[in-house]
Design a protein around this motif. Structure first.
Motif, PDB file in Angstrom:
ATOM      1  N   PHE A 290       0.982  -1.172  -0.206  1.00 17.18           N
ATOM      2  CA  PHE A 290       0.078  -0.033   0.220  1.00 17.18           C
ATOM      3  C   PHE A 290       0.743   1.219  -0.156  1.00 17.18           C
ATOM      4  CE2 PHE A 290      -2.184  -3.429   1.955  1.00 17.18           C
ATOM      5  CZ  PHE A 290      -3.379  -3.664   0.987  1.00 17.18           C
ATOM      6  N   SER A 291       1.825   1.128   0.635  1.00 21.65           N
ATOM      7  CA  SER A 291       2.756   2.269   0.604  1.00 21.65           C
ATOM      8  C   SER A 291       3.456   2.722  -0.729  1.00 21.65           C
ATOM      9  CB  SER A 291       4.099   2.309   1.489  1.00 21.65           C
ATOM     10  OG  SER A 291       4.844   1.042   1.355  1.00 21.65           O
ATOM     11  N   VAL A 292       3.876   1.520  -1.470  1.00 25.03           N
ATOM     12  CA  VAL A 292       4.300   1.411  -2.957  1.00 25.03           C
ATOM     13  C   VAL A 292       3.422   2.094  -4.092  1.00 25.03           C
ATOM     14  CG1 VAL A 292       5.041  -0.023  -4.919  1.00 25.03           C
ATOM     15  CG2 VAL A 292       5.897  -0.589  -2.710  1.00 25.03           C
ATOM     16  N   LEU A 293       1.910   1.666  -3.928  1.00 21.21           N
ATOM     17  CA  LEU A 293       1.134   2.279  -4.468  1.00 21.21           C
ATOM     18  C   LEU A 293       0.885   3.565  -4.334  1.00 21.21           C
ATOM     19  CD1 LEU A 293      -1.907  -0.467  -4.344  1.00 21.21           C
ATOM     20  CD2 LEU A 293      -0.235  -0.079  -6.094  1.00 21.21           C
ATOM     21  N   ALA A 294       0.715   4.052  -3.066  1.00 27.25           N
ATOM     22  CA  ALA A 294       0.508   5.448  -2.580  1.00 27.25           C
ATOM     23  C   ALA A 294       1.708   6.212  -3.457  1.00 27.25           C
ATOM     24  CB  ALA A 294       0.583   5.938  -1.131  1.00 27.25           C
ATOM     25  N   ARG A 295       3.075   5.956  -3.086  1.00 26.05           N
ATOM     26  CA  ARG A 295       4.077   6.565  -3.832  1.00 26.05           C
ATOM     27  C   ARG A 295       4.229   6.584  -5.512  1.00 26.05           C
ATOM     28  NH1 ARG A 295       9.099   8.608  -1.906  1.00 26.05           N
ATOM     29  NH2 ARG A 295      10.474   8.762  -3.563  1.00 26.05           N
ATOM     30  N   LEU A 296       3.787   5.603  -5.782  1.00 32.14           N
ATOM     31  CA  LEU A 296       3.836   5.397  -7.254  1.00 32.14           C
ATOM     32  C   LEU A 296       2.582   6.244  -8.022  1.00 32.14           C
ATOM     33  CD1 LEU A 296       4.441   4.038  -9.885  1.00 32.14           C
ATOM     34  CD2 LEU A 296       2.931   2.260  -9.477  1.00 32.14           C
ATOM     35  N   LEU A 297       1.545   6.525  -7.399  1.00 30.30           N
ATOM     36  CA  LEU A 297       0.088   7.372  -7.774  1.00 30.30           C
ATOM     37  C   LEU A 297       0.496   8.685  -7.565  1.00 30.30           C
ATOM     38  CD1 LEU A 297      -2.604   5.062  -6.451  1.00 30.30           C
ATOM     39  CD2 LEU A 297      -1.632   5.266  -9.047  1.00 30.30           C
ATOM     40  N   GLU A 298       1.200   9.013  -6.456  1.00 30.90           N
ATOM     41  CA  GLU A 298       1.596  10.396  -6.154  1.00 30.90           C
ATOM     42  C   GLU A 298       2.629  11.141  -7.030  1.00 30.90           C
ATOM     43  OE1 GLU A 298       0.299  12.978  -4.300  1.00 30.90           O
ATOM     44  OE2 GLU A 298      -1.246  11.814  -3.471  1.00 30.90           O
ATOM     45  N   ARG A 299       3.368  10.241  -7.822  1.00 28.32           N
ATOM     46  CA  ARG A 299       4.533  10.916  -8.622  1.00 28.32           C
ATOM     47  C   ARG A 299       3.702  11.378 -10.079  1.00 28.32           C
ATOM     48  NH1 ARG A 299       8.989   6.358  -9.111  1.00 28.32           N
ATOM     49  NH2 ARG A 299       9.693   7.701 -10.810  1.00 28.32           N
ATOM     50  N   ALA A 300       2.572  10.963 -10.440  1.00 30.33           N
ATOM     51  CA  ALA A 300       1.659  11.486 -11.532  1.00 30.33           C
ATOM     52  C   ALA A 300       1.132  12.684 -10.779  1.00 30.33           C
ATOM     53  CB  ALA A 300       0.506  10.362 -11.981  1.00 30.33           C
ATOM     54  N   GLY A 301       0.562  13.446 -11.918  1.00 30.43           N
ATOM     55  CA  GLY A 301      -0.114  14.867 -11.509  1.00 30.43           C
ATOM     56  C   GLY A 301       0.631  15.929 -12.289  1.00 30.43           C
ATOM     57  N   THR A 302       0.431  17.376 -11.430  1.00 31.53           N
ATOM     58  CA  THR A 302       0.755  18.486 -12.138  1.00 31.53           C
ATOM     59  C   THR A 302       2.392  18.817 -11.530  1.00 31.53           C
ATOM     60  OG1 THR A 302      -0.436  19.803 -10.676  1.00 31.53           O
ATOM     61  CG2 THR A 302      -1.283  19.609 -12.576  1.00 31.53           C
ATOM     62  N   HIS A 321     -15.909  -4.288  -5.882  1.00 34.30           N
ATOM     63  CA  HIS A 321     -15.035  -2.924  -5.937  1.00 34.30           C
ATOM     64  C   HIS A 321     -14.657  -2.521  -4.410  1.00 34.30           C
ATOM     65  CE1 HIS A 321     -16.248  -1.756 -10.330  1.00 34.30           C
ATOM     66  NE2 HIS A 321     -17.027  -2.816  -9.913  1.00 34.30           N
ATOM     67  N   ASN A 322     -14.762  -3.334  -3.537  1.00 34.83           N
ATOM     68  CA  ASN A 322     -14.339  -2.843  -2.177  1.00 34.83           C
ATOM     69  C   ASN A 322     -13.215  -3.771  -1.732  1.00 34.83           C
ATOM     70  OD1 ASN A 322     -16.555  -0.641  -1.701  1.00 34.83           O
ATOM     71  ND2 ASN A 322     -17.789  -2.406  -1.366  1.00 34.83           N
ATOM     72  N   GLU A 323     -12.622  -4.522  -2.611  1.00 36.67           N
ATOM     73  CA  GLU A 323     -11.670  -5.246  -2.301  1.00 36.67           C
ATOM     74  C   GLU A 323     -10.472  -4.360  -1.961  1.00 36.67           C
ATOM     75  OE1 GLU A 323      -8.627  -6.232  -4.034  1.00 36.67           O
ATOM     76  OE2 GLU A 323      -9.131  -4.881  -5.987  1.00 36.67           O
ATOM     77  N   PRO A 324      -9.136  -4.945  -1.141  1.00 28.64           N
ATOM     78  CA  PRO A 324      -8.392  -4.105  -0.594  1.00 28.64           C
ATOM     79  C   PRO A 324      -7.554  -3.172  -1.604  1.00 28.64           C
ATOM     80  CG  PRO A 324      -8.182  -6.243   0.280  1.00 28.64           C
ATOM     81  CD  PRO A 324      -9.087  -6.309  -0.796  1.00 28.64           C
ATOM     82  N   ILE A 325      -7.047  -3.545  -2.736  1.00 26.51           N
ATOM     83  CA  ILE A 325      -6.499  -2.883  -3.931  1.00 26.51           C
ATOM     84  C   ILE A 325      -7.371  -1.751  -4.398  1.00 26.51           C
ATOM     85  CG2 ILE A 325      -5.032  -2.752  -5.958  1.00 26.51           C
ATOM     86  CD1 ILE A 325      -3.733  -4.084  -3.462  1.00 26.51           C
ATOM     87  N   ALA A 326      -8.407  -2.196  -4.909  1.00 26.16           N
ATOM     88  CA  ALA A 326      -9.670  -1.296  -5.293  1.00 26.16           C
ATOM     89  C   ALA A 326      -9.904  -0.037  -4.356  1.00 26.16           C
ATOM     90  CB  ALA A 326     -10.746  -1.926  -5.888  1.00 26.16           C
ATOM     91  N   ASP A 327      -9.959  -0.609  -3.253  1.00 27.44           N
ATOM     92  CA  ASP A 327     -10.242   0.507  -2.257  1.00 27.44           C
ATOM     93  C   ASP A 327      -9.159   1.198  -1.688  1.00 27.44           C
ATOM     94  OD1 ASP A 327     -12.415   1.368  -0.208  1.00 27.44           O
ATOM     95  OD2 ASP A 327     -11.119   0.668   1.254  1.00 27.44           O
ATOM     96  N   ALA A 328      -7.988   1.017  -1.692  1.00 26.35           N
ATOM     97  CA  ALA A 328      -6.816   1.830  -1.510  1.00 26.35           C
ATOM     98  C   ALA A 328      -6.590   2.892  -2.579  1.00 26.35           C
ATOM     99  CB  ALA A 328      -5.769   0.886  -1.203  1.00 26.35           C
ATOM    100  N   ALA A 329      -6.804   2.215  -3.945  1.00 22.22           N
ATOM    101  CA  ALA A 329      -6.414   3.203  -5.106  1.00 22.22           C
ATOM    102  C   ALA A 329      -7.704   4.079  -5.094  1.00 22.22           C
ATOM    103  CB  ALA A 329      -6.578   2.229  -6.237  1.00 22.22           C
TER     104      ALA A 329
END
Length: 446
Positions: A290-302, A321-329
Motif C-alpha cells: 500500500f505504501s508502494v501504490l501511494a508513492r507510485l500514484l503520487e508521482r503523477a499529477g501536475t 469494488h471494495n477489495e483492498p487494492i481497489a479501495d486503496a486506489a
C-alpha cells in the motif's frame, strides 16, 4: 595522500575516473536461493541497488530488496533459471537508470527500459535514476484545464483535467484495455506513455497493431512486462513508465500515463514483500504494497511546469469494488470510472456506468452550463434506474414521473450518446454539443 573530497583536483574528472578504475572491485557470492529470492554475502549495498550475478550463459541482474547485518536479500530482474549458490556477484554502481526524452516516441521498451522493438538505439534521451520524489504539494499547479479523451461519456459526465489521476475499475473481460487504446488515440495530450503490466503475451502485439495503431504509436511510448516475467520486472515496468512520463513533464510537456493494470503491480509487490520476509496482512498483501501504490500514484499529477495525467486500470477481484487494492486506489486517485459486466454483455460499449463514476475535479474544468447539462442527464439516468423493475414488468404508468417519461421516450437517443464505436474519436466540443442537443430533446424543446 589523496586530496580531500571538497578540493577540486587539477586533473578534474579524468583523475576521478582513473582513481575509480584503479580501485579494487569487491566481489560477493550467492549463498542461498529460496523461492523467488536469493541471498548475497560479501558486498555492501543499499536497497534498490542493482547487482550482477555471473552465470555461464551470461550475467543476470538482481536488485537488493532487503538488507540484513551480514547479507543482502535480492530478487532477479530476469528469469531466475540457473541461479545457484556459489555464483560470483559484482555491483553495477547503483540503482537502475532509464532513458527519458523525445527519442523514445514510437518505441516499445521492456520492463527495465531496454528496447524491445528491434529498431536500434535511441534518439535523443537522458539516462535518469529510476526513482524520484513526487512533486512537492505546494509546488503543484492547480488543475484547471480540461483534457479531451475522445470518449463522449468521459468528457461530459466525468470530465478529466490535465494532471488528474483517474482509475478504471472493472472485472476481467469488460473492455478496460480497449478503452485505454481509444483514449490513447483520441486524447489531445502531447504524448502518451502506456505501461502494459502482467499482460498476456498474445495481447501485446494485438494492442500495438490493432488497438493503438501506427498513428497512436507514433506519439506514444509503450513499456511491456508480460505475466511470465519476474515480479521485480513487472514492478519496475510501472516505475519505468512513470519515470518516462515524469521526464516529459520536466520538459514542460503535458503527458498522459496509462497503466494496465495497477492491480498486477500490487500483486508483484506482494510477491516481493513476502519473499523478503514481510508478514502478510490484508488478503495476503504485506504492508509495503500500500505504501508502494501511494508513492507510485503520487508521482503523477501536475508540476511547476507540465503535467502527467494518469489513467490506471484496477482489476477488481470477482467484481468486488471494495477489495483492498481497489479501495486503496480509490482513496488516492482523483476520480474513478466504473465499467460493469452487465453493460458489457448487453453490447453497451464503452461499458461505463455513468452513475457510479466520478471525477473529483469536474467543477474545476467545466463551466456552469456544462455542469448543468451533465447533472440533468444524470438525474434522468438515475430516475430510469429506480423505475427499471416497474418498466420491465409493465407496471410503470406513464406520467408518474417526468424524468422517467423522458428516459423511456428518448432511450435510443440516450444510448446513442453513451455508446461509441472503438474507432470513433469525438472532440470535446462536439461531445458537449451532442450533450446539449440531447438535453433539449429530454426537456421537450425539440
Amino acid at each position: 595522500m589523496l586530496a580531500p573530497a571538497s578540493v577540486t583536483h587539477p586533473l578534474g574528472s579524468r583523475y576521478a575516473r582513473a582513481m575509480a578504475a584503479a580501485r579494487p572491485q569487491r566481489t560477493g557470492i550467492v549463498t542461498d536461493v529460496l523461492g523467488l529470492s536469493l541471498e548475497v554475502r560479501g558486498l555492501p549495498a543499499a536497497v534498490g541497488d542493482v547487482l550482477s550475478v555471473a552465470m555461464p550463459e551470461g550475467d543476470t541482474l538482481v536488485e537488493v530488496v532487503a538488507v540484513a547485518p551480514r547479507a543482502l536479500r535480492c530478487m532477479p530482474l530476469a528469469t531466475p533459471h540457473g541461479l545457484r549458490a556459489g555464483l560470483a556477484v559484482t555491483p553495477t554502481g547503483g540503482p537502475l537508470r532509464v532513458p527519458t526524452g523525445p527519442g523514445l516516441l514510437g518505441r516499445v521498451l521492456d520492463g527495465l527500459g531496454r528496447p524491445l522493438d528491434g529498431k536500434g538505439p535511441w534518439g535523443q534521451v537522458d539516462m535518469l535514476p529510476l526513482d524520484s520524489a513526487p512533486p512537492h504539494a505546494l509546488e503543484r499547479a492547480r488543475i484547471d484545464t480540461p483534457l479531451s479523451t475522445g470518449v463522449r461519456v468521459i468528457d461530459t459526465l466525468t470530465p478529466v483535467g490535465r494532471g488528474q489521476r483517474m482509475g478504471l475499475f472493472a472485472g476481467s473481460g469488460v473492455g478496460k484495455s480497449t478503452l485505454l487504446s481509444m483514449m490513447a488515440r483520441g486524447t489531445d495530450a502531447e504524448v502518451s506513455v502506456i505501461a502494459l503490466i502482467g499482460e498476456r503475451g498474445r495481447e501485446v502485439r494485438e494492442f500495438l497493431e490493432d488497438d493503438l495503431g501506427p498513428e497512436g504509436l507514433a506519439r506514444s511510448v509503450v513499456v511491456v512486462a508480460t505475466s511470465d516475467e519476474p515480479a521485480m520486472t513487472r514492478l519496475r515496468a510501472a516505475m519505468v513508465a512513470t519515470r518516462i512520463a515524469e521526464g516529459f513533464r520536466a520538459r514542460g510537456s503535458h503527458a498522459v500515463l496509462m497503466m494496465d493494470s495497477l492491480t498486477r503491480v500490487a500483486m508483484a509487490q506482494r510477491e516481493i514483500g513476502l519473499s523478503a520476509g514481510e508478514p502478510p496482512a490484508t488478503r495476503g498483501y504485506p504492508p509495503s504494497t500500500f505504501s508502494v501504490l501511494a508513492r507510485l500514484l503520487e508521482r503523477a499529477g501536475t508540476g511547476p511546469t507540465g503535467s502527467v495525467t494518469g489513467f490506471y486500470t484496477v482489476l477488481v477481484d470477482g467484481d468486488d469494488h471494495n477489495e483492498p487494492i481497489a479501495d486503496a486506489a480509490r482513496s488516492i486517485l482523483d476520480g474513478h470510472l466504473v465499467l460493469t459486466r452487465d453493460l458489457a454483455v448487453a453490447g453497451h460499449y464503452p461499458a461505463i456506468d455513468a452513475l457510479a463514476s466520478l471525477s473529483r475535479v469536474a467543477g474545476q474544468v467545466t463551466g456552469p452550463d456544462q455542469r448543468a447539462g451533465a447533472q440533468r442527464l444524470r438525474q434522468v439516468l438515475a430516475a430510469h434506474r429506480r423505475a427499471r423493475d416497474l418498466i420491465d414488468v409493465g407496471a410503470y404508468a406513464a406520467g408518474s414521473d417526468p424524468l422517467v417519461d423522458a428516459a423511456v421516450t428518448h432511450r435510443a437517443a440516450i444510448d446513442a450518446f453513451l455508446t461509441q464505436r472503438v474507432d470513433d474519436s469525438t472532440p470535446a466540443d462536439a461531445a458537449w454539443n451532442s450533450l446539449a442537443l440531447l438535453i433539449d430533446q429530454l426537456e421537450g424543446r425539440l
